[in-house]
Design a protein around this motif. Structure first.
Motif, PDB file in Angstrom:
ATOM      1  N   THR A   1       6.518  12.205   4.021  1.00 32.63           N
ATOM      2  CA  THR A   1       7.722  11.208   4.299  1.00 32.63           C
ATOM      3  C   THR A   1       8.025  10.517   5.643  1.00 32.63           C
ATOM      4  OG1 THR A   1       8.365  12.588   2.512  1.00 32.63           O
ATOM      5  CG2 THR A   1      10.283  11.618   3.800  1.00 32.63           C
ATOM      6  N   GLY A   2       7.888  11.526   6.568  1.00 30.60           N
ATOM      7  CA  GLY A   2       8.224  11.024   7.946  1.00 30.60           C
ATOM      8  C   GLY A   2       7.033   9.907   8.480  1.00 30.60           C
ATOM      9  N   ALA A   3       5.758  10.152   8.096  1.00 30.79           N
ATOM     10  CA  ALA A   3       4.969   9.215   8.440  1.00 30.79           C
ATOM     11  C   ALA A   3       5.179   7.575   7.823  1.00 30.79           C
ATOM     12  CB  ALA A   3       3.352   9.582   7.805  1.00 30.79           C
ATOM     13  N   PHE A   4       5.464   8.028   6.307  1.00 33.36           N
ATOM     14  CA  PHE A   4       5.930   6.665   5.640  1.00 33.36           C
ATOM     15  C   PHE A   4       7.164   6.163   6.109  1.00 33.36           C
ATOM     16  CE2 PHE A   4       3.816   7.138   1.218  1.00 33.36           C
ATOM     17  CZ  PHE A   4       2.504   7.194   1.835  1.00 33.36           C
ATOM     18  N   ALA A   5       8.282   6.810   6.576  1.00 33.81           N
ATOM     19  CA  ALA A   5       9.491   6.215   7.080  1.00 33.81           C
ATOM     20  C   ALA A   5       9.203   5.707   8.112  1.00 33.81           C
ATOM     21  CB  ALA A   5      10.303   7.620   7.363  1.00 33.81           C
TER      22      ALA A   5
ATOM     23  N   LEU B   1       0.692  -1.077   0.100  1.00 35.31           N
ATOM     24  CA  LEU B   1       0.009   0.028   0.059  1.00 35.31           C
ATOM     25  C   LEU B   1       0.955   1.284  -0.041  1.00 35.31           C
ATOM     26  CD1 LEU B   1      -2.769  -0.878   2.461  1.00 35.31           C
ATOM     27  CD2 LEU B   1      -3.224  -0.771  -0.116  1.00 35.31           C
ATOM     28  N   THR B   2       2.088   1.164   0.689  1.00 30.61           N
ATOM     29  CA  THR B   2       2.915   2.390   0.754  1.00 30.61           C
ATOM     30  C   THR B   2       3.729   2.561  -0.496  1.00 30.61           C
ATOM     31  OG1 THR B   2       3.235   2.187   3.026  1.00 30.61           O
ATOM     32  CG2 THR B   2       4.916   3.537   1.965  1.00 30.61           C
ATOM     33  N   THR B   3       4.237   1.544  -1.108  1.00 32.41           N
ATOM     34  CA  THR B   3       5.064   1.467  -2.380  1.00 32.41           C
ATOM     35  C   THR B   3       4.268   1.331  -3.701  1.00 32.41           C
ATOM     36  OG1 THR B   3       5.768  -0.837  -2.236  1.00 32.41           O
ATOM     37  CG2 THR B   3       7.030   0.711  -0.896  1.00 32.41           C
TER      38      THR B   3
ATOM     39  N   ALA C   1       7.906   7.687  -0.549  1.00 32.53           N
ATOM     40  CA  ALA C   1       8.015   6.259  -0.622  1.00 32.53           C
ATOM     41  C   ALA C   1       9.697   5.724  -0.619  1.00 32.53           C
ATOM     42  CB  ALA C   1       7.035   5.770  -1.452  1.00 32.53           C
ATOM     43  N   SER C   2      10.117   6.532  -1.344  1.00 33.67           N
ATOM     44  CA  SER C   2      11.688   6.084  -1.673  1.00 33.67           C
ATOM     45  C   SER C   2      12.494   6.398  -0.373  1.00 33.67           C
ATOM     46  CB  SER C   2      12.334   6.952  -2.884  1.00 33.67           C
ATOM     47  OG  SER C   2      11.524   6.738  -4.148  1.00 33.67           O
ATOM     48  N   ILE C   3      12.426   7.504   0.296  1.00 31.99           N
ATOM     49  CA  ILE C   3      13.081   7.748   1.467  1.00 31.99           C
ATOM     50  C   ILE C   3      12.743   6.647   2.547  1.00 31.99           C
ATOM     51  CG2 ILE C   3      13.255   9.290   3.404  1.00 31.99           C
ATOM     52  CD1 ILE C   3      13.190  11.493   1.269  1.00 31.99           C
ATOM     53  N   ALA C   4      11.404   6.477   2.718  1.00 28.53           N
ATOM     54  CA  ALA C   4      11.038   5.539   3.555  1.00 28.53           C
ATOM     55  C   ALA C   4      11.386   4.093   3.192  1.00 28.53           C
ATOM     56  CB  ALA C   4       9.230   5.439   3.480  1.00 28.53           C
ATOM     57  N   ALA C   5      11.507   3.581   2.009  1.00 26.92           N
ATOM     58  CA  ALA C   5      12.206   2.360   1.689  1.00 26.92           C
ATOM     59  C   ALA C   5      13.682   2.348   2.027  1.00 26.92           C
ATOM     60  CB  ALA C   5      12.021   2.290   0.162  1.00 26.92           C
ATOM     61  N   THR C   6      14.484   3.308   1.974  1.00 29.71           N
ATOM     62  CA  THR C   6      15.809   3.602   2.383  1.00 29.71           C
ATOM     63  C   THR C   6      15.754   3.296   3.980  1.00 29.71           C
ATOM     64  OG1 THR C   6      16.019   5.070   0.631  1.00 29.71           O
ATOM     65  CG2 THR C   6      17.757   4.899   2.550  1.00 29.71           C
TER      66      THR C   6
END
Length: 436
Positions: free
Chosen positions: A342-346, A264-266, A288-293
């Protein structure tokens, strides 16, 4: 059917350089496989609906593209049977090389496909066929990759080494973003839709060559090499269903919640945020990319913690966190604020990683060596299919009924609760003898 135990020093004595090489080979393979999958997921969110399913409303086009995305997950059980049988009978290494070749051929094939405008109905038919081949390949990749790393690893570092391939999904997503973002920037949205979307698919050919070269240089799993051939079954899945049905079902449940959070996120948010909420495309993709990192960087340290304190405590902490966090995480999309999203996804993908990193050791440890490839693959792949593959389709339908991103949190949170219960029921496996 009995198995002879491997002396406990056999795996521990494996030279650290060899173990590191095997872990790197496993990581490269899963990264490439998930790159291929992520490229399709992102392209499905951006352009594949109009290119291959031009009739109907934009929502119907997107749903058709996501159904094709889900179709690959339906083919994964075929890959589990095929590659699980190969991996448990012939070895982990040949099964992994074949899965990588199959994925590469299918992904490059998508990049070469004609669109509906030039080939009519043949275009979506060919797209579905190639997606099914991708799904078959993925059915064999995960189990073999984590087993190759885990079965080479010293017992007290098994979760750490098994988790290294687990960094493949976020790294694959990052690689796909690294291919798609510059292509979008250079070609523009119209140019990307007109044909530049093919570039990330075709780049897969280079990655496949590298992956095959690396995997061909590693040794076979020492656990498999010392398992008596008479202990193997002609049809491991049948034996698995007969001897371990409870662990099979609970293992699927243990992994289903994290899969929904990740996809759902990515995948889904990349289409939902811009199309429904008006969030800029690059804002969601970068978030999503920063969270995946963050998730990729946390994978090995979290798995190392699972080696020290056990698999279940770490996984339970992550699942509880996901249950509590998914509502505010997906609710952040309503703000349109890039920093908040970004913060929430991370935070969400870090909590997901707490449940995801240890599961690479936890699921294989539930099954004996002669059924381990099939058992680990079946539990993870079915969880990934039910929890992740259908997540964009279910989410698309849910948002036609309730126009709020909070419904995504309700959906993912419910599946995380299922995982929480299953992990509570299953035993701790940290002390499990891996040669049995």
């Amino acid at each position: 059917m009995s198995e002879t135990a491997v002396p406990s020093g056999t795996i521990a004595a494996e030279p650290s350089r060899s173990v590191s090489r095997v872990a790197a080979a496993s990581l490269i393979g899963t990264t490439i496989e998930y790159y291929d999958f992520a490229v399709y997921g992102t392209a499905a969110a951006l352009v594949l609906g109009p290119a291959f399913f031009p009739t109907g409303t934009p929502a119907a086009q997107t749903l058709a593209a996501f159904l094709t995305f889900a179709g690959a997950f339906l083919a994964r059980p075929v890959g589990v049977v095929l590659f699980g049988t190969l991996g448990d009978r012939l070895g982990r290494k040949p099964a992994l090389v074949l899965s990588l070749l199959l994925m590469g051929a299918a992904t490059v094939g998508v990049g070469l496909l004609p669109t509906y405008a030039s080939a009519g109905l043949l275009a979506p038919v060919l797209l579905v066929m190639l997606r099914l081949l991708q799904g078959v390949s993925m059915g064999g990749e995960w189990g073999g990759a984590v087993l190759l790393a885990a079965e080479h690893a010293p017992p007290r570092r098994r979760a750490m080494y098994a988790s290294i391939p687990q960094a493949g999904p976020p790294l694959g997503f990052l690689l796909s973003s690294a291919a798609i973002l510059p292509t979008l920037a250079i070609a523009g949205r119209d140019g990307f839709a007109a044909g530049a979307w093919r570039i990330p698919f075709l780049l897969s050919a280079v990655l496949i060559v590298i992956g095959i070269w690396v995997r061909s240089r590693v040794e076979e799993s020492p656990v498999f090499a010392t398992t008596p051939r008479q202990a193997t079954s002609r049809f491991p899945l049948g034996i698995l269903l007969k001897e371990h049905p409870g662990r099979l079902v609970l293992g699927i449940g243990a992994a289903i919640g994290g899969s929904s959070v990740y996809y759902l996120t990515t995948v889904y948010s990349l289409q939902y945020g811009p199309a429904v909420l008006g969030v800029p495309q690059n804002t969601v993709l970068v978030a999503a990319s920063i969270a995946a990192t963050a998730g990729a960087l946390a994978t090995v340290p979290i798995a190392r913690l699972a080696d020290r304190v056990g698999r279940r405590p770490v996984m339970l902490a992550g699942l509880i966190g996901c249950v509590l966090w998914v509502l505010p995480m997906f609710g952040s999309l309503r703000t349109g604020n890039g920093l908040l999203i970004t913060g929430a996804f991370a935070i969400g993908l870090l909590l997901f990683t707490l449940s995801f990193a240890p599961i690479a050791a936890f699921l294989p440890e539930l099954f004996p060596a002669r059924l381990r490839y099939t058992g680990a693959s079946t539990t993870f792949i079915l969880a990934n299919t039910l929890g992740g593959g259908f997540a964009p389709v279910v989410a698309t339908w849910l948002n036609t009924q309730w126009a709020s991103p909070l419904v995504l949190g309700v959906y993912a949170g419910t599946l995380c609760l299922v995982s929480l219960v299953c992990v509570l029921v299953l035993p701790e496996t940290r002390e499990q003898e891996f040669s049995s």
